[in-house]
Scaffold this active site. Sequence first.
Site, short mmCIF file in Angstrom:
data_model
loop_
_atom_site.label_atom_id
_atom_site.label_comp_id
_atom_site.label_asym_id
_atom_site.label_seq_id
_atom_site.Cartn_x
_atom_site.Cartn_y
_atom_site.Cartn_z
N HIS A 72 -58.93 14.45 1.13
CA HIS A 72 -59.96 15.48 1.33
C HIS A 72 -61.17 15.19 0.44
O HIS A 72 -61.04 15.04 -0.76
CB HIS A 72 -59.39 16.86 1.01
CG HIS A 72 -58.58 17.43 2.14
ND1 HIS A 72 -58.48 18.78 2.39
CD2 HIS A 72 -57.85 16.82 3.10
CE1 HIS A 72 -57.73 18.97 3.46
NE2 HIS A 72 -57.32 17.80 3.91
N TYR A 201 -61.32 28.51 0.09
CA TYR A 201 -61.03 29.52 -0.96
C TYR A 201 -61.95 30.72 -0.71
O TYR A 201 -63.16 30.54 -0.57
CB TYR A 201 -61.34 28.96 -2.34
CG TYR A 201 -60.41 27.86 -2.82
CD1 TYR A 201 -59.31 28.16 -3.62
CD2 TYR A 201 -60.64 26.52 -2.51
CE1 TYR A 201 -58.46 27.17 -4.10
CE2 TYR A 201 -59.79 25.52 -2.98
CZ TYR A 201 -58.70 25.85 -3.77
OH TYR A 201 -57.87 24.87 -4.23
N PRO A 293 -52.14 29.26 -10.05
CA PRO A 293 -52.27 28.18 -9.06
C PRO A 293 -53.70 27.88 -8.59
O PRO A 293 -53.96 26.80 -8.07
CB PRO A 293 -51.42 28.66 -7.89
CG PRO A 293 -51.24 30.11 -8.08
CD PRO A 293 -51.33 30.37 -9.55
N LYS A 297 -53.68 22.94 -10.32
CA LYS A 297 -53.58 22.06 -11.49
C LYS A 297 -52.15 21.89 -12.01
O LYS A 297 -51.87 20.95 -12.78
CB LYS A 297 -54.46 22.59 -12.63
CG LYS A 297 -55.94 22.43 -12.37
CD LYS A 297 -56.38 20.99 -12.57
CE LYS A 297 -57.69 20.67 -11.92
NZ LYS A 297 -57.60 19.83 -10.74
N TYR A 385 -62.11 19.81 -10.58
CA TYR A 385 -61.19 19.97 -9.43
C TYR A 385 -60.50 18.64 -9.09
O TYR A 385 -59.30 18.62 -8.81
CB TYR A 385 -61.97 20.50 -8.21
CG TYR A 385 -61.07 20.95 -7.08
CD1 TYR A 385 -60.64 22.27 -6.98
CD2 TYR A 385 -60.63 20.05 -6.10
CE1 TYR A 385 -59.81 22.69 -5.95
CE2 TYR A 385 -59.80 20.45 -5.07
CZ TYR A 385 -59.39 21.78 -5.00
OH TYR A 385 -58.57 22.17 -3.97
P1 FAD Z 1 -40.23 22.18 -12.09
O1 FAD Z 1 -40.76 21.77 -10.78
O2 FAD Z 1 -40.06 23.63 -12.37
O3 FAD Z 1 -38.86 21.43 -12.32
C1 FAD Z 1 -37.98 21.76 -13.35
C2 FAD Z 1 -36.58 21.42 -12.92
O4 FAD Z 1 -35.69 21.69 -13.99
C3 FAD Z 1 -36.10 22.30 -11.76
O5 FAD Z 1 -35.59 21.49 -10.73
C4 FAD Z 1 -35.06 23.21 -12.37
O6 FAD Z 1 -34.03 23.56 -11.45
C5 FAD Z 1 -34.53 22.34 -13.50
N1 FAD Z 1 -33.94 23.11 -14.59
C6 FAD Z 1 -34.38 24.27 -15.13
N2 FAD Z 1 -33.57 24.67 -16.11
C7 FAD Z 1 -32.58 23.74 -16.19
C8 FAD Z 1 -31.44 23.62 -17.02
N3 FAD Z 1 -31.16 24.53 -17.94
N4 FAD Z 1 -30.63 22.56 -16.84
C9 FAD Z 1 -30.93 21.61 -15.90
N5 FAD Z 1 -31.99 21.69 -15.09
C10 FAD Z 1 -32.82 22.74 -15.23
N6 FAD Z 1 -48.90 24.22 -8.65
C11 FAD Z 1 -49.96 23.89 -7.97
O7 FAD Z 1 -50.68 22.97 -8.40
N7 FAD Z 1 -50.24 24.53 -6.78
C12 FAD Z 1 -49.43 25.52 -6.26
O8 FAD Z 1 -49.70 26.06 -5.20
C13 FAD Z 1 -48.31 25.89 -6.98
N8 FAD Z 1 -47.49 26.89 -6.52
C14 FAD Z 1 -46.40 27.23 -7.28
C15 FAD Z 1 -45.55 28.24 -6.86
C16 FAD Z 1 -44.44 28.61 -7.64
C17 FAD Z 1 -43.52 29.72 -7.17
C18 FAD Z 1 -44.19 27.95 -8.87
C19 FAD Z 1 -42.98 28.33 -9.73
C20 FAD Z 1 -45.03 26.92 -9.27
C21 FAD Z 1 -46.14 26.56 -8.49
N9 FAD Z 1 -47.00 25.53 -8.89
C22 FAD Z 1 -48.07 25.20 -8.18
C23 FAD Z 1 -46.79 24.79 -10.08
C24 FAD Z 1 -46.07 23.46 -9.80
O9 FAD Z 1 -45.17 23.62 -8.78
C25 FAD Z 1 -45.43 23.07 -11.10
O10 FAD Z 1 -46.44 22.85 -12.05
C26 FAD Z 1 -44.52 21.83 -10.98
O11 FAD Z 1 -43.39 22.13 -10.22
C27 FAD Z 1 -44.10 21.38 -12.37
O12 FAD Z 1 -43.11 20.40 -12.27
P2 FAD Z 1 -41.98 20.27 -13.35
O13 FAD Z 1 -41.17 19.11 -12.92
O14 FAD Z 1 -42.59 20.26 -14.70
O15 FAD Z 1 -41.16 21.63 -13.26
C1 DHB Z 2 -52.57 24.88 -2.71
C2 DHB Z 2 -52.37 25.64 -3.81
C3 DHB Z 2 -53.43 25.85 -4.66
O1 DHB Z 2 -53.26 26.58 -5.75
C4 DHB Z 2 -54.66 25.33 -4.44
O2 DHB Z 2 -55.67 25.59 -5.28
C5 DHB Z 2 -54.84 24.55 -3.34
C6 DHB Z 2 -53.78 24.33 -2.48
C7 DHB Z 2 -51.44 24.65 -1.78
O3 DHB Z 2 -50.32 25.07 -2.07
O4 DHB Z 2 -51.65 24.07 -0.73
#
Ligand code: FAD
Ligand code: DHB
Length: 390
Positions: A72, A201, A293, A297, A385
């Site tokens: 994009h 947005y 979100p 980021k 961004y």
């Molecule tokens: P996670 O993806 O949370 O992975 C952590 C892993 O550790 C999980 O699989 C969990 O099961 C495991 N875990 C936890 N505790 C334990 C334990 N005690 N023992 C063993 N394993 C464990 N970011 C965006 O940029 N855009 C979005 O639209 C967006 N939407 C989101 C919606 C939701 C509901 C959430 C929660 C987050 C969202 N995020 C979004 C943020 C993004 O998804 C996270 O920043 C990203 O997943 C971070 O990755 P991570 O691997 O650090 O953590």
């Molecule tokens: C999405 C989520 C966001 O927070 C954003 O700024 C753009 C896209 C998404 O989940 O597609």
Amino acid sequence: MRTQVGIIGAGPSGLLLSQLLHLQGIDSVVLERRTPGYVLGRIRAGVLEQGMVDLLNAAQAGERMNKEGLVHDGFEICFGDRRHRIDLKELTGGDTVMVYGQTEVTKDLMDAREALGGLVIYEAENVDIVDLDGETPKLTYRKDGVDHEIVCDYIAGCDGYHGISRRHIPENILKIHERVYPFGWLGVLSETRPASDELIYVNHWRGFALCSMRSTTRSRYYIQCAFDEDLEEWTDDRFWDELRARLPNSVAENMEIGPSIEKSIAPLRSFVAEPMRHGRLFLAGDAAHIVPPTGAKGLNLAASDIHYLSSALIGYYKQQRTDLMDGYSEKCLNRVWKAERFSWWMTTIMHRFPDQNSFDRGIQLAELDYLCGSQSAQASFAENYVGLPY
Ligand code: FAD
Ligand code: DHB
């Protein structure tokens, strides 16, 4: 069992770290409390910065993303009856973002780990860290009713916001910085053509809305909702009506709607824990920080942490360097705080706050009007961004 780096969590952070280390001959074990299906069922982020794209390619997990991901060059911002395009490519001198879902990223990393014979232990219960103050910290866990122990050189806490790693940094050392927003995002995934070729947005008096996508046939939409909203009360019809009420008519009238295949509510929070290293424990991704979100980021910050952490561990094992490990927390936090600032700012200008008065609204509209009228403001917006350099 013995390993060099014990990793807690098989989200994007943990899998990416394990893969990057493996490619440099460094041994790791990943412990995940959920099943692979559960991990893949969580619908989260969708927009990847170039830095993350490069890292996935370096991890030899980028092949499908390069084929199926959507590049994009820009996106739209709407407020009042105005629509304004932010031309990322033009404003940044060539930078773009990649639309490719976190589910797909995670699946590609799982496949890449499996292809190299990486050890990822799913359904590991009661994961804990012991002897963190000694030379050989250990990870303990229970699997199929049997207790296990892994002796490690270093531990990476990649276990997300609700994980256990952060708690192992003593209270008198750990500093928490937090802001909780008085609203959430209601998200819907549907097998429908996206409303537009680019993301939209929307700042609307009824609340924020976002039209995003996962592919040319799969859409992801979000609307701002109350933080304690009852998901059960949001039928598909109600969701589509509310979304369309917030979109410009030209978009709302022509968009395809259909049954939701996933619907969930996410709270909005800014959160930073520092330091991100304590002795032999390193925190990465959501275990150390959360952004609202808006601006996408969260996942990208997890990737930049893993860039710094993998470089630090590779520097140690390949060249006996300790300076990169010593600088890890500071390097990460420098970038984390800038992404926190950007996500907070974008959340602030795009949402309706429950206690907003006419002054607050006036400031919000002035911010948006200034942004859309000023090349320099847009250049700064676009620079953030697409992602600040690592
Ligand atoms: P996670 O993806 O949370 O992975 C952590 C892993 O550790 C999980 O699989 C969990 O099961 C495991 N875990 C936890 N505790 C334990 C334990 N005690 N023992 C063993 N394993 C464990 N970011 C965006 O940029 N855009 C979005 O639209 C967006 N939407 C989101 C919606 C939701 C509901 C959430 C929660 C987050 C969202 N995020 C979004 C943020 C993004 O998804 C996270 O920043 C990203 O997943 C971070 O990755 P991570 O691997 O650090 O953590
Ligand atoms: C999405 C989520 C966001 O927070 C954003 O700024 C753009 C896209 C998404 O989940 O597609």
